[in-house]
Design an enzyme around this catalytic site. Structure first.
Site, PDB file in Angstrom:
ATOM      1  N   LYS A 184      -1.056  -6.124  -8.777  1.00 43.82           N
ATOM      2  CA  LYS A 184      -1.316  -7.482  -9.296  1.00 43.82           C
ATOM      3  C   LYS A 184      -0.693  -8.559  -8.439  1.00 43.82           C
ATOM      4  O   LYS A 184       0.448  -8.426  -7.991  1.00 43.82           O
ATOM      5  CB  LYS A 184      -0.704  -7.596 -10.689  1.00 43.82           C
ATOM      6  N   ARG A 200      19.809   8.510  -5.839  1.00 40.90           N
ATOM      7  CA  ARG A 200      20.736   7.503  -6.365  1.00 40.90           C
ATOM      8  C   ARG A 200      22.158   8.042  -6.463  1.00 40.90           C
ATOM      9  O   ARG A 200      23.117   7.286  -6.269  1.00 40.90           O
ATOM     10  CB  ARG A 200      20.257   7.012  -7.723  1.00 40.90           C
ATOM     11  N   GLY A 216      12.931  -4.707  -8.558  1.00 41.72           N
ATOM     12  CA  GLY A 216      13.024  -6.096  -9.013  1.00 41.72           C
ATOM     13  C   GLY A 216      14.161  -6.838  -8.345  1.00 41.72           C
ATOM     14  O   GLY A 216      14.012  -8.014  -7.976  1.00 41.72           O
ATOM     15  N   GLY A 261       9.870   0.644  -5.780  1.00 41.24           N
ATOM     16  CA  GLY A 261       9.627   2.047  -6.101  1.00 41.24           C
ATOM     17  C   GLY A 261       8.434   2.678  -5.399  1.00 41.24           C
ATOM     18  O   GLY A 261       8.542   3.757  -4.812  1.00 41.24           O
TER      19      GLY A 261
HETATM   20  P1  AMP Z   1       2.795  -2.675  -8.511  1.00 40.79           P
HETATM   21  O1  AMP Z   1       3.407  -1.968  -9.673  1.00 40.79           O
HETATM   22  O2  AMP Z   1       2.130  -3.972  -8.864  1.00 40.79           O
HETATM   23  O3  AMP Z   1       3.725  -2.782  -7.316  1.00 40.79           O
HETATM   24  O4  AMP Z   1       1.597  -1.765  -8.030  1.00 40.79           O
HETATM   25  C1  AMP Z   1       1.744  -0.432  -7.644  1.00 40.79           C
HETATM   26  C2  AMP Z   1       0.512   0.299  -8.078  1.00 40.79           C
HETATM   27  O5  AMP Z   1      -0.618  -0.342  -7.547  1.00 40.79           O
HETATM   28  C3  AMP Z   1       0.453   1.735  -7.603  1.00 40.79           C
HETATM   29  O6  AMP Z   1       0.593   2.573  -8.732  1.00 40.79           O
HETATM   30  C4  AMP Z   1      -0.950   1.848  -7.003  1.00 40.79           C
HETATM   31  O7  AMP Z   1      -1.654   2.985  -7.440  1.00 40.79           O
HETATM   32  C5  AMP Z   1      -1.645   0.605  -7.526  1.00 40.79           C
HETATM   33  N1  AMP Z   1      -2.759   0.198  -6.684  1.00 40.79           N
HETATM   34  C6  AMP Z   1      -2.773  -0.009  -5.368  1.00 40.79           C
HETATM   35  N2  AMP Z   1      -4.017  -0.302  -4.936  1.00 40.79           N
HETATM   36  C7  AMP Z   1      -4.827  -0.282  -6.009  1.00 40.79           C
HETATM   37  C8  AMP Z   1      -6.208  -0.491  -6.218  1.00 40.79           C
HETATM   38  N3  AMP Z   1      -7.010  -0.787  -5.203  1.00 40.79           N
HETATM   39  N4  AMP Z   1      -6.687  -0.373  -7.470  1.00 40.79           N
HETATM   40  C9  AMP Z   1      -5.864  -0.077  -8.477  1.00 40.79           C
HETATM   41  N5  AMP Z   1      -4.541   0.127  -8.375  1.00 40.79           N
HETATM   42  C10 AMP Z   1      -4.020   0.027  -7.142  1.00 40.79           C
END
Ligand code: AMP
Length: 415
Positions: free
Chosen positions: A217, A34, A396, A373
């Protein structure tokens, strides 16, 4: 006004940067991306003969002074990067004298803006349900305006180069711009690059366009998934969110991560994709683990039939090929969110297959944008950050820009 057209000679410029860099327990910077990202803007101002006032936030001190988040910790690193001594104002709202004393070519860095609640403009210590909340909010908004005016008073012109916070209407990212006329406020180079990259994705689409959305999610990505549905040819959904889709279709998902209140939403997304003729690519197999750990035992199973006691942690080999095929032929590519728990080395294969396919497509002339990220961490981990077209610094902010929202930090300057 654009930064290239502005002559900073004899002017004081206040520049909002994103120096929210990660620090280790001894206060050493672990990733200076950054700081390096802001250098072209900062150097242009100094080379023109301007004086520079740098402002940023660091971490989440929640409106209170907290030495753990003091920007004094990075004063030396910023000096080294600029090749100029950086003076430090230990109170960002009481820096008028230090700013007034600045001469051409000199640099002053302000202490963390978020030591003041006025920066974010949210009332502190009062619950949203409290009947007095609205009055407290209004009072804080007034204080925010005053705080922004104080910052603006230090300088002749304002530059916003902090894309990571462009989706926030904070004192230093948006409100401050009201104190400058259109000829004396502008985006910095990093911001311009980010805006152009988003523009490339949204208005200059070369087809096929493949978007890859991953992460844990579906609920946090629904806005962008729905928006992309009108634009993309292929939509790959991967990572933890896909088990919600598997369950919604009657699959067995063992102990995989799942949002049970989003099953209908998942079916709705599938229906919409079909209606709009979007090729929705969901995994067919996965690498399952028997615990959420790098030491887990693993097996490749059907994504619709994960045994009890096991959870889907990464894309399986058949899925990796499906994903790669949808990426390799693309001419426009957007990637946000990993395909598995890439933080554990055992579960990086899915994200690596995506990264490799993006690199190959980029080599064949595609425009590829990687943002958020975790996906940025992936391309860095795999050493391919310089083999994709653009790596965005925004998480975001990037998603909101691609959703088509007007970002307050950009609107405050460009109208
Ligand atoms: P997000 O913050 O929603 O963009 O998600 C990123 C996170 O999703 C990362 O820390 C990954 O470890 C997690 N992730 C990806 N695939 C899986 C999975 N199959 N089960 C649990 N966590 C996951």
């Amino acid at each position: 006004m654009t930064i290239d057209n502005y002559n900073f000679a004899g002017k004081k410029a206040i520049v909002r940067v994103d120096f929210n860099v990660p620090l280790d327990e001894n206060g050493n910077i672990t990733d200076d991306t950054r700081i390096r990202g802001a250098l072209p803007t900062l150097k242009k101002i100094l080379n023109d003969g301007g004086a520079l006032i740098i402002m940023s936030h660091m971490g989440k001190p929640k409106g209170k002074v907290n030495p753990k988040f003091s920007l004094s910790q990075i004063q030396g690193a910023v000096s080294d990067a600029l090749g100029v001594e950086v003076k430090f104002a230990p109170d960002c709202a009481k820096a008028a004298d230090a700013a007034a004393a600045l001469k051409s070519g000199e640099v002053l860095m302000l202490e963390n803006l978020r030591f003041y609640p006025e920066e974010e403009g949210k009332p502190v210590g009062i619950d949203k349900e409290d009947p007095a909340y609205d009055a407290a909010k209004k009072e804080m908004k007034d204080r925010q305006k005053e705080f922004a005016k104080t910052l603006a008073g230090y300088a002749d012109c304002y530059v916003n180069d902090a894309f990571g916070t462009a989706h926030r209407k904070h004192a230093s990212t948006a409100v401050i711009a009201d104190s400058f006329d259109a000829d004396n406020k502008m985006l910095g180079y990093l911001m311009e690059k980010e805006v152009n990259a988003v523009d490339n994705i949204l208005s200059n689409i070369k087809r096929p366009f493949t978007a890859i959305m991953g992460g844990s999610k579906v609920s946090t990505k629904i806005g962008i998934i729905e928006n992309l549905m009108d634009k993309v040819d292929n939509l790959i959904l991967c990572g933890g969110m896909t088990y919600t889709f598997a369950k919604a279709q009657g699959g067995k998902i063992g102990m995989s991560i799942c949002e049970n209140d989003k099953l209908d939403l998942a079916l709705d997304i599938m229906k919409k994709a079909q209606e709009k003729g979007v090729n929705l690519v969901l995994g067919t197999d996965c690498v399952a683990g028997d615990k959420f750990s790098n030491d887990a035992n693993t097996q490749v199973v059907s994504a619709m039939d994960i045994p009890e006691g096991w959870e889907g942690m990464d894309a399986g080999p058949e899925t990796r090929k499906l994903f790669a095929d949808a990426i390799k032929g693309a001419k426009t590519i957007l990637w946000n969110g990993p395909a598995g728990v890439f933080e554990f080395d055992k579960f990086t294969a899915g994200s690596r297959a995506i990264a490799d396919a993006i690199v190959e497509a980029t080599g064949n002339g595609a425009f590829s944008l990687v943002g958020g990220g975790d996906s940025v961490a992936c391309v860095n981990k795999f050493g391919v950050a310089d083999k994709v077209s653009y790596v965005s610094t925004g998480g975001g902010a990037l998603l909101e820009a691609i959703e088509g929202k007007n970002l307050p930090g950009i609107a405050a300057i460009k109208g």
